[in-house]
Design an enzyme around this catalytic site. Structure first.
Site, PDB file in Angstrom:
ATOM      1  N   HIS A  43       0.823  -1.211   0.000  1.00  0.00           N
ATOM      2  CA  HIS A  43       0.000   0.000   0.000  1.00  0.00           C
ATOM      3  C   HIS A  43       0.857   1.261   0.000  1.00  0.00           C
ATOM      4  CE1 HIS A  43      -3.805  -2.119   0.738  1.00  0.00           C
ATOM      5  NE2 HIS A  43      -4.379  -0.970   0.455  1.00  0.00           N
TER       6      HIS A  43
ATOM      7  N   LYS B 140     -10.281  -7.535   7.920  1.00  0.00           N
ATOM      8  CA  LYS B 140     -10.967  -7.833   9.170  1.00  0.00           C
ATOM      9  C   LYS B 140     -10.657  -6.727  10.169  1.00  0.00           C
ATOM     10  CE  LYS B 140      -7.314 -10.713  11.243  1.00  0.00           C
ATOM     11  NZ  LYS B 140      -7.029 -10.320  12.624  1.00  0.00           N
TER      12      LYS B 140
HETATM   13  S1  SF4 Z   1      -7.028 -16.323  13.168  1.00  0.00           S
HETATM   14 FE1  SF4 Z   1      -5.339 -15.650  14.454  1.00  0.00          FE
HETATM   15  S2  SF4 Z   1      -3.522 -15.905  13.257  1.00  0.00           S
HETATM   16 FE2  SF4 Z   1      -5.253 -15.961  11.846  1.00  0.00          FE
HETATM   17  S3  SF4 Z   1      -5.552 -13.841  11.148  1.00  0.00           S
HETATM   18 FE3  SF4 Z   1      -6.827 -14.117  12.946  1.00  0.00          FE
HETATM   19  S4  SF4 Z   1      -5.542 -13.405  14.656  1.00  0.00           S
HETATM   20 FE4  SF4 Z   1      -4.186 -13.804  12.920  1.00  0.00          FE
END
Ligand code: SF4
Lengths: 185, 283
Positions: A38, A103
């Site tokens: 980015h 996320k």
């Molecule tokens: S599940 Fe755990 S390791 Fe995988 S992206 Fe989410 S925080 Fe990171």
């Protein structure tokens, strides 16, 4: 909560009908980029230099996949935490990008840019890397190979499952969802 | 003095890493299944459903559960009556780590702090591993391993409180930490809390607390009760799976407590995402 099948690149007509909480199955070409990529991409846009892909209507996936096993296009490929891209995303949206997949929560600046430029922030299920990787049918590095997992990749996806987190009306699923289930003493 | 061959340790570590990357441990699976049944939010339920489906695909097709295959973290207890023949234990663990991450097609995630240059071609593929050693009685080597992702590590916190902060201060600190983290650490999470010791002891204890299986409690009834209170408080936050709103933000709270200085009350909160990849072996 509506469900849509959308094909990339996304038009403003596509994005402006979506509401926080809607489920979307994405099909078409999307591009991967994390922090390091980015920083470089935004510089190209600001300096008016040649961009490695067509930004108009593009969807950017914040992901750094595992290396593919022999015969597979890509390894596990779930989303990474998006706030690290907060300082770059408004510029990407301003220049025509219309979707982000990641996320975790975004800054007010990103939410405002979504409203202004008709952008959507989609959430994919973090940690569902094996499941999401399976929806990716092809992958090729198109820029910054030296960044390893952080290189920019062009992905072809089919029915890639995402949820609308930030819509073009200022709606925020994280806020709405949490308020609904919070227990105040 | 018992001898263990260097290469046996390399192989054992390599296998442990490859298996853990694609197999969600039983305790986590069981708790996610229960969370799926009990979750009140439809959106969160859907997320947990995806997580269970993901675990199945990962196991059946030997694909990494998550693309963040973590930094390799070890707690190693070395018996006083065992020695490694043919090299250093630390080197064997690092070599096993490199082999496991390479052969398992896992991600190399170690980099320099500022240039962010990946260390795979200089120091080694996903090296160095983070290793905590302890010397214990006996002639065995016990290795506990976890693949620790960045998302949940990034929201972790430590603070040294004045003693007067007491239990209430600690509960509020933990709650605030998880509340600020929201969906970033990939809930449903497990929360490791290190209480007492010194600043760094609290941090290491909070990490080690995450290696414990869900469903186990602290041996001290007072701490076990505190674990329960914290879990209840955290689940009132409404964060839910992946922060989409819900009743199952955390699956468990694990406390590890130590005696501390008369002037201080150190506390550390280390967060583990739902992809709680941990295991242990005894050699
Ligand atoms: S599940 Fe755990 S390791 Fe995988 S992206 Fe989410 S925080 Fe990171």
């Amino acid at each position: 909560m509506a469900e849509y099948n959308l094909t990339t690149p996304l038009s403003e007509e596509d994005t402006r009908k979506l509401k926080a909480g809607d489920i979307v199955l994405l099909t078409g070409t999307i591009y991967t980029a994390r922090d390091a990529a980015h920083a470089r991409l935004v510089k190209l846009l600001e300096n008016g230099e040649e961009f490695p892909f067509s930004i108009e209507g593009s969807v950017i996936y914040f992901v750094g996949p595992t290396p593919p096993k022999p015969g597979d296009p890509i390894g596990s490929a779930g989303p990474t935490t998006s706030y690290r891209m907060d300082s770059y995303s408004p510029t990407m949206l301003k220049f025509g990008s219309r979707g982000m997949i990641g996320k975790g929560g975004r800054s007010q600046e990103v939410k405002d840019a979504c409203k202004e430029h008709g952008g959507i922030y989609f959430g994919a299920t973090g940690g569902a890397g094996a499941l999401l990787g399976k929806q990716i049918k092809s992958a090729k590095v198109i820029a910054y190979e030296e960044l390893g997992p952080e290189a920019v990749r062009e992905l072809t996806v089919e029915n890639f499952p995402v949820t609308v987190v930030n819509d073009t009306f200022g709606g925020d699923l994280y806020q709405i969802g949490r308020e609904q289930f919070e227990v105040k003493d | 003095m018992r001898e263990v061959a260097y290469n046996d340790i390399v192989d054992a570590v390599k296998n442990m890493i490859m298996t853990t990357a694609t197999n969600l441990p039983e305790d986590t699976l069981e708790y996610l299944e229960t969370a799926y049944k009990e979750e009140k939010s439809e959106v969160s339920k859907k997320v947990i459903e995806q997580l269970l489906e993901n675990a199945k695909i990962a196991r059946d097709e030997k694909r990494p559960l998550c693309q963040d295959t973590g930094l390799a973290v070890f707690f190693v207890r070395v018996g006083a009556d065992v020695k490694v023949a043919g090299g250093l234990l630390k080197d064997a663990i690092n070599e096993g780590t490199e082999k496991g991450y390479t052969d398992g097609y896992l991600r190399a995630s170690t980099c320099e702090p500022f240039s962010r240059a990946n260390l795979k071609d200089t120091v080694g593929y996903n090296l160095p591993a983070i290793i905590h050693f302890d010397i214990v009685e006996g002639d065995k080597i016990e290795i506990e391993y976890a693949a620790k992702g960045g998302g949940s590590e990034n929201v972790s916190r430590a603070r040294v409180f004045p003693p007067a902060a007491g239990k209430e201060g600690i509960i509020n600190f933990v709650k605030e930490c998880i509340s600020d983290a929201g969906g970033n650490p990939c809930p449903p999470i497990t929360v490791g809390v290190g209480i007492g010791g010194t600043f760094e002891k609290a941090c290491i204890s909070s990490k080690h607390a995450l290696f414990r299986d869900l469903g186990t409690t602290n041996e001290d009834p007072e701490m076990a009760e505190l674990e329960e209170i914290m879990l209840e408080e955290i689940n009132k936050l409404g964060i839910g799976a992946m922060g989409m709103g819900g009743t199952k933000t955390a699956l468990g709270v694990h406390i590890e407590a130590n005696p501390c200085h008369i002037a201080s009350l150190p506390v550390s909160v280390n967060v583990q995402c739902h992809s709680s990849r941990h295991t242990h072996i005894t050699i």
